[in-house]
Scaffold this active site. Structure first.
Site, PDB file in Angstrom:
ATOM      1  N   LYS A   1     -80.588  25.128 -11.219  1.00 44.85           N
ATOM      2  CA  LYS A   1     -81.617  24.132 -10.943  1.00 44.85           C
ATOM      3  C   LYS A   1     -82.123  24.256  -9.508  1.00 44.85           C
ATOM      4  O   LYS A   1     -81.369  24.565  -8.600  1.00 44.85           O
ATOM      5  CB  LYS A   1     -81.061  22.725 -11.179  1.00 44.85           C
ATOM      6  CG  LYS A   1     -80.830  22.398 -12.645  1.00 44.85           C
ATOM      7  CD  LYS A   1     -80.391  20.960 -12.815  1.00 44.85           C
ATOM      8  CE  LYS A   1     -80.229  20.599 -14.288  1.00 44.85           C
ATOM      9  NZ  LYS A   1     -79.811  19.197 -14.479  1.00 44.85           N
TER      10      LYS A   1
ATOM     11  N   HIS B   1     -73.541  21.837  -8.787  1.00 40.53           N
ATOM     12  CA  HIS B   1     -74.030  20.480  -8.555  1.00 40.53           C
ATOM     13  C   HIS B   1     -74.399  20.297  -7.087  1.00 40.53           C
ATOM     14  O   HIS B   1     -73.598  20.619  -6.207  1.00 40.53           O
ATOM     15  CB  HIS B   1     -72.959  19.442  -8.928  1.00 40.53           C
ATOM     16  CG  HIS B   1     -72.765  19.291 -10.397  1.00 40.53           C
ATOM     17  ND1 HIS B   1     -71.641  18.709 -10.958  1.00 40.53           N
ATOM     18  CD2 HIS B   1     -73.556  19.640 -11.451  1.00 40.53           C
ATOM     19  CE1 HIS B   1     -71.748  18.715 -12.267  1.00 40.53           C
ATOM     20  NE2 HIS B   1     -72.892  19.276 -12.596  1.00 40.53           N
TER      21      HIS B   1
ATOM     22  N   ARG C   1     -69.669  23.772 -21.257  1.00 39.60           N
ATOM     23  CA  ARG C   1     -69.715  23.576 -19.798  1.00 39.60           C
ATOM     24  C   ARG C   1     -68.879  22.348 -19.410  1.00 39.60           C
ATOM     25  O   ARG C   1     -68.119  22.375 -18.434  1.00 39.60           O
ATOM     26  CB  ARG C   1     -71.173  23.421 -19.358  1.00 39.60           C
ATOM     27  CG  ARG C   1     -71.385  23.134 -17.862  1.00 39.60           C
ATOM     28  CD  ARG C   1     -72.878  23.214 -17.580  1.00 39.60           C
ATOM     29  NE  ARG C   1     -73.294  22.517 -16.382  1.00 39.60           N
ATOM     30  CZ  ARG C   1     -73.337  23.048 -15.162  1.00 39.60           C
ATOM     31  NH1 ARG C   1     -72.937  24.306 -14.985  1.00 39.60           N
ATOM     32  NH2 ARG C   1     -73.753  22.359 -14.131  1.00 39.60           N
TER      33      ARG C   1
ATOM     34  N   TYR D   1     -66.306  13.771 -14.124  1.00 42.98           N
ATOM     35  CA  TYR D   1     -65.148  14.403 -14.755  1.00 42.98           C
ATOM     36  C   TYR D   1     -63.835  13.744 -14.351  1.00 42.98           C
ATOM     37  O   TYR D   1     -62.834  13.878 -15.057  1.00 42.98           O
ATOM     38  CB  TYR D   1     -65.133  15.899 -14.439  1.00 42.98           C
ATOM     39  CG  TYR D   1     -66.328  16.598 -15.053  1.00 42.98           C
ATOM     40  CD1 TYR D   1     -66.406  16.790 -16.430  1.00 42.98           C
ATOM     41  CD2 TYR D   1     -67.404  17.006 -14.277  1.00 42.98           C
ATOM     42  CE1 TYR D   1     -67.510  17.388 -17.008  1.00 42.98           C
ATOM     43  CE2 TYR D   1     -68.512  17.604 -14.844  1.00 42.98           C
ATOM     44  CZ  TYR D   1     -68.563  17.791 -16.212  1.00 42.98           C
ATOM     45  OH  TYR D   1     -69.666  18.362 -16.776  1.00 42.98           O
TER      46      TYR D   1
ATOM     47  N   ARG E   1     -74.916  26.898 -17.336  1.00 37.69           N
ATOM     48  CA  ARG E   1     -75.925  26.129 -18.066  1.00 37.69           C
ATOM     49  C   ARG E   1     -76.572  27.060 -19.094  1.00 37.69           C
ATOM     50  O   ARG E   1     -76.551  28.283 -18.952  1.00 37.69           O
ATOM     51  CB  ARG E   1     -76.996  25.596 -17.113  1.00 37.69           C
ATOM     52  CG  ARG E   1     -76.502  24.625 -16.057  1.00 37.69           C
ATOM     53  CD  ARG E   1     -77.669  24.167 -15.193  1.00 37.69           C
ATOM     54  NE  ARG E   1     -77.281  23.170 -14.212  1.00 37.69           N
ATOM     55  CZ  ARG E   1     -76.957  23.440 -12.943  1.00 37.69           C
ATOM     56  NH1 ARG E   1     -76.973  24.703 -12.521  1.00 37.69           N
ATOM     57  NH2 ARG E   1     -76.607  22.473 -12.115  1.00 37.69           N
TER      58      ARG E   1
ATOM     59  N   HIS F   1     -73.826  22.925 -23.805  1.00 33.79           N
ATOM     60  CA  HIS F   1     -73.395  22.120 -22.666  1.00 33.79           C
ATOM     61  C   HIS F   1     -72.001  21.538 -22.883  1.00 33.79           C
ATOM     62  O   HIS F   1     -71.316  21.183 -21.919  1.00 33.79           O
ATOM     63  CB  HIS F   1     -74.412  21.000 -22.404  1.00 33.79           C
ATOM     64  CG  HIS F   1     -74.621  20.725 -20.947  1.00 33.79           C
ATOM     65  ND1 HIS F   1     -75.285  21.587 -20.106  1.00 33.79           N
ATOM     66  CD2 HIS F   1     -74.222  19.688 -20.160  1.00 33.79           C
ATOM     67  CE1 HIS F   1     -75.309  21.094 -18.883  1.00 33.79           C
ATOM     68  NE2 HIS F   1     -74.657  19.947 -18.889  1.00 33.79           N
TER      69      HIS F   1
END
Length: 294
Positions: free
Chosen positions: A169, A266, A243, A275, A145, A240
Protein backbone atom coordinates in the site's frame (compact mmCIF):
# COMPACT_ATOMS: atom_id res chain seq x y z
CA UNK A 1 -17.84 20.01 -6.99
CA UNK A 2 -17.01 17.77 -9.96
CA UNK A 3 -13.99 19.83 -11.02
CA UNK A 4 -12.66 20.02 -7.47
CA UNK A 5 -13.12 16.26 -6.99
CA UNK A 6 -11.26 15.59 -10.26
CA UNK A 7 -8.42 17.82 -9.10
CA UNK A 8 -8.22 16.07 -5.77
CA UNK A 9 -8.13 12.60 -7.34
CA UNK A 10 -5.35 13.80 -9.67
CA UNK A 11 -3.46 15.05 -6.61
CA UNK A 12 -3.81 11.65 -4.91
CA UNK A 13 -2.52 9.89 -8.02
CA UNK A 14 0.37 12.16 -9.04
CA UNK A 15 1.60 13.82 -5.85
CA UNK A 16 0.71 11.23 -3.24
CA UNK A 17 1.20 8.15 -5.42
CA UNK A 18 -1.80 6.39 -3.90
CA UNK A 19 -3.24 3.26 -5.47
CA UNK A 20 -6.03 3.13 -8.04
CA UNK A 21 -8.15 1.22 -5.52
CA UNK A 22 -7.78 4.02 -2.96
CA UNK A 23 -8.57 6.65 -5.59
CA UNK A 24 -11.74 4.74 -6.50
CA UNK A 25 -12.76 4.55 -2.83
CA UNK A 26 -12.32 8.32 -2.44
CA UNK A 27 -14.18 8.96 -5.69
CA UNK A 28 -17.17 6.96 -4.42
CA UNK A 29 -17.34 9.05 -1.25
CA UNK A 30 -17.03 12.33 -3.15
CA UNK A 31 -19.66 11.25 -5.70
CA UNK A 32 -22.05 10.50 -2.84
CA UNK A 33 -21.28 13.90 -1.30
CA UNK A 34 -21.83 15.65 -4.64
CA UNK A 35 -25.22 13.95 -5.01
CA UNK A 36 -26.14 14.94 -1.45
CA UNK A 37 -25.24 18.60 -2.08
CA UNK A 38 -27.00 18.62 -5.44
CA UNK A 39 -30.28 17.49 -3.89
CA UNK A 40 -30.04 20.41 -1.46
CA UNK A 41 -28.90 22.91 -4.13
CA UNK A 42 -25.92 23.65 -1.89
CA UNK A 43 -22.70 24.95 -3.51
CA UNK A 44 -19.37 23.73 -2.17
CA UNK A 45 -18.50 27.17 -0.83
CA UNK A 46 -21.57 27.12 1.45
CA UNK A 47 -20.83 23.73 3.00
CA UNK A 48 -20.30 23.86 6.75
CA UNK A 49 -19.60 21.38 9.51
CA UNK A 50 -23.32 20.82 10.10
CA UNK A 51 -23.94 19.89 6.47
CA UNK A 52 -21.02 17.44 6.48
CA UNK A 53 -22.25 15.88 9.72
CA UNK A 54 -25.69 15.47 8.18
CA UNK A 55 -24.15 13.87 5.08
CA UNK A 56 -22.23 11.33 7.16
CA UNK A 57 -25.32 10.65 9.28
CA UNK A 58 -27.25 9.98 6.08
CA UNK A 59 -24.52 7.58 4.95
CA UNK A 60 -24.79 5.75 8.25
CA UNK A 61 -28.57 5.64 7.90
CA UNK A 62 -28.22 4.08 4.47
CA UNK A 63 -26.55 1.06 6.10
CA UNK A 64 -22.85 1.96 5.95
CA UNK A 65 -21.00 -0.03 8.64
CA UNK A 66 -18.78 1.74 11.19
CA UNK A 67 -15.49 0.84 9.51
CA UNK A 68 -16.70 2.11 6.11
CA UNK A 69 -18.13 5.24 7.70
CA UNK A 70 -14.78 5.87 9.35
CA UNK A 71 -13.07 5.64 5.95
CA UNK A 72 -15.66 7.98 4.38
CA UNK A 73 -15.06 10.50 7.18
CA UNK A 74 -11.32 10.42 6.48
CA UNK A 75 -12.00 10.99 2.78
CA UNK A 76 -14.16 14.03 3.56
CA UNK A 77 -11.65 15.49 6.03
CA UNK A 78 -8.68 15.11 3.68
CA UNK A 79 -10.63 16.53 0.72
CA UNK A 80 -11.73 19.67 2.55
CA UNK A 81 -8.30 20.15 4.12
CA UNK A 82 -6.88 20.06 0.59
CA UNK A 83 -9.44 22.62 -0.63
CA UNK A 84 -8.71 24.99 2.27
CA UNK A 85 -4.92 24.64 1.89
CA UNK A 86 -5.21 25.75 -1.74
CA UNK A 87 -7.38 28.74 -0.93
CA UNK A 88 -10.45 27.29 -2.61
CA UNK A 89 -12.36 27.65 0.67
CA UNK A 90 -11.92 30.34 3.36
CA UNK A 91 -11.79 27.67 6.09
CA UNK A 92 -11.90 23.90 6.57
CA UNK A 93 -15.45 22.90 7.62
CA UNK A 94 -14.44 19.25 8.08
CA UNK A 95 -11.77 19.91 10.71
CA UNK A 96 -14.16 19.54 13.71
CA UNK A 97 -15.59 16.24 12.45
CA UNK A 98 -14.89 13.22 14.67
CA UNK A 99 -14.38 9.80 13.14
CA UNK A 100 -16.62 7.02 14.51
CA UNK A 101 -14.89 4.51 16.75
CA UNK A 102 -13.75 1.44 14.82
CA UNK A 103 -15.46 -1.89 15.32
CA UNK A 104 -13.56 -4.22 17.60
CA UNK A 105 -14.22 -7.25 15.43
CA UNK A 106 -11.39 -9.75 15.45
CA UNK A 107 -9.89 -11.08 12.22
CA UNK A 108 -10.69 -14.65 11.35
CA UNK A 109 -7.82 -17.14 11.35
CA UNK A 110 -7.18 -20.77 10.52
CA UNK A 111 -5.78 -23.13 13.13
CA UNK A 112 -2.26 -24.33 12.41
CA UNK A 113 -3.48 -27.86 11.76
CA UNK A 114 -6.01 -26.55 9.22
CA UNK A 115 -3.30 -24.59 7.41
CA UNK A 116 -1.17 -27.74 7.22
CA UNK A 117 -4.18 -29.72 6.00
CA UNK A 118 -4.88 -27.15 3.29
CA UNK A 119 -1.30 -26.96 2.03
CA UNK A 120 -0.55 -30.68 2.24
CA UNK A 121 -3.74 -31.54 0.34
CA UNK A 122 -2.48 -29.97 -2.88
CA UNK A 123 -0.96 -32.62 -5.14
CA UNK A 124 2.03 -31.21 -7.08
CA UNK A 125 1.57 -33.98 -9.63
CA UNK A 126 -1.78 -32.58 -10.76
CA UNK A 127 -2.14 -29.84 -13.38
CA UNK A 128 -1.40 -26.47 -11.73
CA UNK A 129 -0.81 -28.24 -8.43
CA UNK A 130 2.73 -26.89 -8.15
CA UNK A 131 1.59 -23.34 -8.90
CA UNK A 132 -1.29 -23.41 -6.45
CA UNK A 133 0.80 -25.01 -3.71
CA UNK A 134 3.52 -22.38 -4.18
CA UNK A 135 0.99 -19.54 -4.03
CA UNK A 136 -0.66 -20.72 -0.83
CA UNK A 137 2.66 -21.55 0.81
CA UNK A 138 3.90 -18.04 0.01
CA UNK A 139 0.71 -16.42 1.33
CA UNK A 140 1.12 -18.19 4.66
CA UNK A 141 4.92 -18.07 4.85
CA UNK A 142 5.30 -14.36 4.13
CA UNK A 143 1.93 -12.83 5.01
CA UNK A 144 1.52 -11.23 1.59
CA UNK A 145 -1.49 -9.20 0.55
CA UNK A 146 -3.42 -10.49 -2.45
CA UNK A 147 -2.25 -7.58 -4.63
CA UNK A 148 1.36 -8.20 -3.58
CA UNK A 149 1.26 -11.85 -4.57
CA UNK A 150 -0.37 -11.11 -7.93
CA UNK A 151 2.26 -8.45 -8.69
CA UNK A 152 5.28 -10.44 -7.46
CA UNK A 153 7.99 -10.75 -10.13
CA UNK A 154 10.93 -13.08 -10.66
CA UNK A 155 13.47 -10.27 -10.38
CA UNK A 156 12.25 -9.52 -6.87
CA UNK A 157 12.59 -13.09 -5.63
CA UNK A 158 15.87 -14.32 -4.14
CA UNK A 159 15.58 -17.90 -2.99
CA UNK A 160 19.29 -18.12 -2.16
CA UNK A 161 18.91 -15.29 0.35
CA UNK A 162 15.40 -16.49 1.31
CA UNK A 163 13.44 -13.28 0.69
CA UNK A 164 11.01 -11.60 -1.68
CA UNK A 165 10.68 -7.88 -2.32
CA UNK A 166 7.07 -6.71 -2.63
CA UNK A 167 5.36 -3.38 -3.19
CA UNK A 168 2.41 -2.79 -0.89
CA UNK A 169 0.00 0.00 0.00
CA UNK A 170 1.12 3.54 -0.76
CA UNK A 171 3.62 2.10 -3.26
CA UNK A 172 5.91 1.18 -0.36
CA UNK A 173 8.44 -1.58 -0.89
CA UNK A 174 9.50 -4.04 1.80
CA UNK A 175 11.60 -7.18 2.00
CA UNK A 176 9.86 -10.23 3.44
CA UNK A 177 11.48 -13.56 4.40
CA UNK A 178 10.38 -16.71 2.57
CA UNK A 179 10.11 -19.81 4.77
CA UNK A 180 11.75 -23.11 3.93
CA UNK A 181 8.55 -24.93 2.92
CA UNK A 182 7.41 -22.01 0.75
CA UNK A 183 10.86 -21.76 -0.77
CA UNK A 184 10.79 -25.44 -1.72
CA UNK A 185 7.30 -25.13 -3.22
CA UNK A 186 8.16 -22.01 -5.24
CA UNK A 187 11.42 -23.54 -6.47
CA UNK A 188 9.58 -26.71 -7.53
CA UNK A 189 6.97 -24.63 -9.40
CA UNK A 190 9.59 -22.51 -11.17
CA UNK A 191 11.61 -25.55 -12.19
CA UNK A 192 8.83 -27.83 -13.37
CA UNK A 193 5.61 -25.93 -14.09
CA UNK A 194 6.00 -22.22 -14.73
CA UNK A 195 7.97 -22.79 -17.93
CA UNK A 196 5.03 -24.77 -19.32
CA UNK A 197 2.75 -21.75 -18.76
CA UNK A 198 5.03 -19.19 -20.40
CA UNK A 199 3.82 -17.78 -23.73
CA UNK A 200 5.43 -15.31 -26.13
CA UNK A 201 3.91 -12.31 -24.39
CA UNK A 202 4.32 -13.55 -20.83
CA UNK A 203 5.75 -11.09 -18.32
CA UNK A 204 8.14 -11.81 -15.45
CA UNK A 205 5.34 -12.24 -12.92
CA UNK A 206 6.00 -15.30 -10.79
CA UNK A 207 2.51 -16.76 -10.97
CA UNK A 208 0.97 -17.16 -14.40
CA UNK A 209 -2.42 -18.20 -15.70
CA UNK A 210 -2.95 -21.06 -18.16
CA UNK A 211 -2.85 -18.40 -20.90
CA UNK A 212 0.53 -17.17 -19.74
CA UNK A 213 -0.72 -13.88 -18.31
CA UNK A 214 -0.57 -12.36 -14.86
CA UNK A 215 -3.07 -13.95 -12.47
CA UNK A 216 -5.96 -11.70 -11.53
CA UNK A 217 -6.97 -11.22 -7.86
CA UNK A 218 -10.36 -12.80 -8.60
CA UNK A 219 -8.72 -15.90 -10.03
CA UNK A 220 -6.43 -16.25 -7.00
CA UNK A 221 -9.42 -15.93 -4.66
CA UNK A 222 -11.15 -18.66 -6.65
CA UNK A 223 -8.10 -20.93 -6.45
CA UNK A 224 -7.87 -20.51 -2.67
CA UNK A 225 -11.56 -21.32 -2.21
CA UNK A 226 -11.38 -24.34 -4.51
CA UNK A 227 -8.31 -25.73 -2.75
CA UNK A 228 -9.90 -25.24 0.67
CA UNK A 229 -13.05 -27.05 -0.47
CA UNK A 230 -11.00 -29.95 -1.83
CA UNK A 231 -9.18 -30.12 1.51
CA UNK A 232 -12.53 -30.49 3.26
CA UNK A 233 -12.25 -27.22 5.20
CA UNK A 234 -15.74 -25.90 5.93
CA UNK A 235 -14.62 -22.43 7.04
CA UNK A 236 -14.74 -19.65 4.45
CA UNK A 237 -11.13 -19.47 3.25
CA UNK A 238 -9.81 -16.47 1.32
CA UNK A 239 -6.31 -15.04 0.69
CA UNK A 240 -6.40 -12.48 3.51
CA UNK A 241 -7.33 -15.26 5.95
CA UNK A 242 -3.89 -16.76 5.35
CA UNK A 243 -2.31 -13.36 6.04
CA UNK A 244 -4.27 -13.10 9.31
CA UNK A 245 -3.21 -16.64 10.21
CA UNK A 246 0.43 -15.80 9.44
CA UNK A 247 0.39 -12.86 11.87
CA UNK A 248 -1.59 -14.65 14.58
CA UNK A 249 0.62 -17.73 14.56
CA UNK A 250 3.75 -15.57 14.75
CA UNK A 251 2.34 -13.77 17.80
CA UNK A 252 1.37 -17.06 19.42
CA UNK A 253 4.91 -18.28 18.82
CA UNK A 254 6.34 -15.31 20.72
CA UNK A 255 7.23 -12.89 17.91
CA UNK A 256 7.53 -9.21 18.80
CA UNK A 257 4.62 -7.05 17.63
CA UNK A 258 7.00 -4.56 15.98
CA UNK A 259 8.52 -7.37 13.91
CA UNK A 260 5.06 -8.49 12.82
CA UNK A 261 4.23 -4.89 11.90
CA UNK A 262 7.31 -4.75 9.68
CA UNK A 263 6.55 -8.08 8.04
CA UNK A 264 2.95 -7.11 7.29
CA UNK A 265 3.91 -3.68 6.01
CA UNK A 266 1.62 -1.81 8.41
CA UNK A 267 2.37 1.90 8.58
CA UNK A 268 0.84 2.18 12.06
CA UNK A 269 1.43 -0.23 14.97
CA UNK A 270 -2.22 0.31 15.96
CA UNK A 271 -3.24 -1.71 12.88
CA UNK A 272 -1.07 -4.61 14.00
CA UNK A 273 -2.36 -4.49 17.57
CA UNK A 274 -5.62 -6.17 16.52
CA UNK A 275 -3.66 -9.43 16.67
CA UNK A 276 -3.02 -8.96 20.38
CA UNK A 277 -6.81 -9.19 20.82
CA UNK A 278 -6.82 -12.45 18.88
CA UNK A 279 -4.10 -13.86 21.11
CA UNK A 280 -5.92 -12.62 24.21
CA UNK A 281 -9.12 -14.31 23.09
CA UNK A 282 -7.21 -17.57 22.60
CA UNK A 283 -5.67 -17.33 26.07
CA UNK A 284 -9.07 -16.74 27.65
CA UNK A 285 -10.51 -19.77 25.86
CA UNK A 286 -7.61 -21.96 27.05
CA UNK A 287 -7.97 -20.65 30.62
CA UNK A 288 -11.70 -21.31 30.66
CA UNK A 289 -11.24 -24.82 29.30
CA UNK A 290 -8.40 -26.02 31.50
CA UNK A 291 -8.46 -24.01 34.74
CA UNK A 292 -10.42 -25.74 37.53
CA UNK A 293 -12.26 -22.51 38.26
CA UNK A 294 -12.19 -21.14 34.76
Amino acid sequence: MEAEADGFILYLATERGLSAAYQLSVRQTLDALAEYLKKRSLPLTDVGTDELSEFLAARKGSGLIASSLRIATVHVKVFFRWLAARGKLPMDPAEPLLSPRPDQTLPETLHGTEVARLLDSIDPGQFLGRRDRAMLELFYSSGLRLSELCSAKLENLDLEEHFIRVTGKGNKTRIVPVGRRAEEAVEDYLKHERKTLVKKRSSSHIFLSVRGGKLSPDRVRQVVKERAALAGIEQNVYPHLLRHSFATHLLEGGADLRVIQELLGHADIATTQIYTHVDGARLKAVHKKFHPRG
